[in-house]
Write an enzyme that holds these catalytic residues in place. Structure first.
Site, PDB file in Angstrom:
ATOM      1  N   LYS A 202       0.852  -1.199   0.000  1.00  0.00           N
ATOM      2  CA  LYS A 202       0.000   0.000   0.000  1.00  0.00           C
ATOM      3  C   LYS A 202       0.887   1.248   0.000  1.00  0.00           C
ATOM      4  O   LYS A 202       1.827   1.341   0.786  1.00  0.00           O
ATOM      5  CB  LYS A 202      -0.915   0.011   1.235  1.00  0.00           C
ATOM      6  N   GLU A 236     -12.447  -2.660  10.156  1.00  0.00           N
ATOM      7  CA  GLU A 236     -13.156  -3.074   8.935  1.00  0.00           C
ATOM      8  C   GLU A 236     -14.655  -3.102   9.213  1.00  0.00           C
ATOM      9  O   GLU A 236     -15.070  -3.466  10.322  1.00  0.00           O
ATOM     10  CB  GLU A 236     -12.722  -4.479   8.527  1.00  0.00           C
ATOM     11  N   HIS A 260      -0.103  -7.842   9.176  1.00  0.00           N
ATOM     12  CA  HIS A 260      -0.272  -6.476   8.657  1.00  0.00           C
ATOM     13  C   HIS A 260       0.038  -5.419   9.720  1.00  0.00           C
ATOM     14  O   HIS A 260       0.769  -4.460   9.477  1.00  0.00           O
ATOM     15  CB  HIS A 260      -1.706  -6.256   8.165  1.00  0.00           C
TER      16      HIS A 260
HETATM   17  C1  BG6 Z   1      -6.498  -9.887   4.644  1.00  0.00           C
HETATM   18  C2  BG6 Z   1      -7.320 -10.551   5.693  1.00  0.00           C
HETATM   19  O1  BG6 Z   1      -5.143 -10.234   4.786  1.00  0.00           O
HETATM   20  O2  BG6 Z   1      -6.621  -8.460   4.777  1.00  0.00           O
HETATM   21  C3  BG6 Z   1      -8.780 -10.145   5.577  1.00  0.00           C
HETATM   22  O3  BG6 Z   1      -7.216 -11.975   5.545  1.00  0.00           O
HETATM   23  C4  BG6 Z   1      -8.883  -8.633   5.624  1.00  0.00           C
HETATM   24  O4  BG6 Z   1      -9.545 -10.718   6.627  1.00  0.00           O
HETATM   25  C5  BG6 Z   1      -7.952  -8.003   4.601  1.00  0.00           C
HETATM   26  O5  BG6 Z   1     -10.230  -8.279   5.353  1.00  0.00           O
HETATM   27  C6  BG6 Z   1      -7.925  -6.497   4.762  1.00  0.00           C
HETATM   28  O6  BG6 Z   1      -7.205  -5.938   3.696  1.00  0.00           O
HETATM   29  P1  BG6 Z   1      -7.480  -4.451   3.211  1.00  0.00           P
HETATM   30  O7  BG6 Z   1      -6.454  -4.220   2.166  1.00  0.00           O
HETATM   31  O8  BG6 Z   1      -8.887  -4.427   2.697  1.00  0.00           O
HETATM   32  O9  BG6 Z   1      -7.321  -3.587   4.419  1.00  0.00           O
END
Ligand code: BG6
Length: 514
Positions: A202, A236, A260
């Site tokens: 990102k 989320e 992450h």
């Molecule tokens: C993924 C997870 O790695 O990242 C998901 O397995 C999550 O559960 C996603 O929804 C979130 O990614 P982003 O880029 O939408 O923040």
């Protein structure tokens, strides 16, 4: 097998074309391939970053011919890359796509793969560079690597390279991650492995380093003398979206936090790397992970909150409880929310708590890093209730409204000495326009060019698991009431707020409209 790849850091000024190569995608009919990989390749081609000497072989069980698979890819591109693909570009693109039906367990499939690779290497003059992308469920990572190795497909001869790309989850605890690393190393060297964490692709996550080290405005105060606490939020609104079967065995700690969020934490906390080079940057991150204070059971009780969403509403939409989601155990103890307080035991971050929180079905989709500064009042202003004001805060907004905010105190105009919080706001899209990229463009481009900077090294990954393992172990036998609940559409359980109030702090209130 190769000697260690000595790869330059990411090119900063002269943009180079990707190396010639054949990319083999295992799991070619899967969601990741349709939604992320092909759109990313198309965008790379659109931006003229993909070599002419490039091609893709999709492999999977389905009996697609090359033509049928090409048609499918074009349909998927229309859905996930662009509604109006450029016909010339599509022609260029599909001429480079092949499909091989195969069974990942069967050595004969790898023999066929070898034959097809020989053929496309010649047709497309790929210089015999091969990129193997494991877009499969994790159980297949080890077995496919084994088969590639046995078929001689990972040996790097002369000038050619062979690279293996592994998606997450990489293991589900320290022991399994070590075992998987060991298994991969039976077929490839560490320098050939690219462990993907798509957060590192990102733009805004990469910008953390540029903001801190290339600009340097804030670096002199980026330490415990000036910073009171750091809050990292990845919220989320989505639930498990049909992935209940996978998610229920994983949970928020493994799915989001261990990978992450730890990567975001490392970029926020690390020392300036001497150069922007893969090993130097990854060493700097390693030092952060090593310095994170390990937790005993009593620390987990105090410093970690887990919770699961109950039914609720997001906007006007009714959301069922997590336990009522398809493929989720009705008595599931899996956390869909986790909040944690961590300390980094080094000179820079002495006694500065890092609060991390992530969850599904929350009030708003947003990811940010909030740096809360210590209050530095140098002069006493009578009549001003300074202690009631929020602390000055720098907010790095990662998504969806990428940007940077600085919230600070200012005098309210008028004869009375009064202060309020004001905000300076920078939005990426105002300066650079809307960015369609989802992160995979950068990561694929870097893999093709052998740049490891944005990929997780084995030692870093194992250190991450060593931080998380004591928590997982405690939870495995903890009383059931240590799993709290929160209504879908809220900001999480009250126990998470309580964790901060015990420290006389609170989570930053994230406004609904940023
Ligand atoms: C993924 C997870 O790695 O990242 C998901 O397995 C999550 O559960 C996603 O929804 C979130 O990614 P982003 O880029 O939408 O923040």
């Amino acid at each position: 097998m190769s000697t260690v790849e000595t790869k330059p850091a990411k090119q900063t000024a002269n943009i180079r074309l990707s190396d010639p190569c054949a990319m083999v995608i295992f799991g070619a009919a899967g969601d990741l391939t349709r939604r992320k990989l092909f759109p990313a390749l198309y965008h790379l081609a659109e931006n003229k970053l993909l070599s002419d000497n490039f091609c893709v072989i999709g492999t999977g069980r389905r009996p697609y011919s090359h033509e049928v698979y090409r048609e499918k890819v074009v349909e998927d591109l229309k859905e996930f890359a662009t509604a109006n693909p450029d016909p010339e570009l599509i022609k260029w693109f599909v001429e480079r796509i092949y499909f091989l039906q195969g069974d990942f367990k069967d050595p004969a499939s790898f023999k066929s793969l070898n034959e097809l690779l020989n053929q496309v290497d010649t047709t497309h003059d790929t210089k015999s560079n091969h990129l193997y992308y494991l877009a499969t469920p994790p159980d297949w990572f080890g077995p496919i690597a084994d088969q590639l190795g046995k078929a001689g497909l990972t040996s790097q001869e002369k000038e050619s390279w062979k690279r293996l790309v592994v998606e997450k989850p990489f293991g589900d605890d320290l022991q399994s991650a070590i075992a998987l690393n060991k298994q991969l190393l039976g077929s490839v060297e560490e320098s050939q492995i690219y462990r993907i964490d798509h957060y590192l692709g990102k733009e805004t996550v990469q910008n953390i380093m540029v903001f801190r080290f290339a600009d340097g405005l804030f670096e002199p105060i980026w330490n415990h003398n000036y910073i009171d606490n750091v809050q990292i939020t990845v919220a989320e609104t989505v639930g498990v979206e049909g992935r209940g079967g996978y998610y229920d065995g994983v949970g928020a700690l493994r799915d989001m936090l261990q990978n992450h969020m730890f990567q975001v934490l490392a970029l926020t906390a690390m020392e300036p790397p001497a150069r922007y080079e893969a090993e130097i940057v990854r060493d700097a991150k390693r030092d952060v992970f090593r310095a994170i204070r390990r937790m005993k059971s009593e620390d987990v009780i105090r410093n970690v909150v887990r919770a699961q969403y109950a039914e609720g509403t997001i906007g006007s939409k009714a959301i069922p409880a997590y336990r009522a989601e398809p493929s989720v155990n009705p008595e599931s103890m899996t956390e869909t929310y986790v909040a944690m307080k961590l300390f980094i035991d080094n000179g820079r971050w002495k006694n500065v708590p890092f609060y991390l929180r992530t969850g599904k079905s929350l009030a708003k989709r947003t990811s940010e890093i909030a740096i809360r500064f210590r209050r530095q009042t140098l002069t006493k202003f009578d009549d001003m209730a300074i202690e009631n004001l929020s602390p000055s805060t720098l907010i790095l907004r990662l998504q969806p409204d990428d940007g940077i905010n600085l919230r600070m105190g200012a005098k309210v105009p008028g004869p009375v000495m009064k202060m309020d919080m004001v905000e300076m706001n920078f939005c990426y899209k105002d300066y650079f326009g809307a960015q369609g990229a989802g992160g995979y463009e950068t990561l694929l481009y870097d893999i093709m060019n052998g740049d490891h900077t944005l990929f997780t090294r084995a030692d870093n990954l194992e250190t991450n698991w060593s931080i998380v393992d004591p928590i997982l172990n405690y939870w495995a036998s903890a009383p059931k009431d240590t799993l709290h609940t929160y209504p879908a559409g809220s900001w999480g359980p009250k126990e998470s707020s309580n964790m901060l109030s015990k420290d006389h702090r609170r989570w930053r209130r994230i406004p609904a409209n940023t």
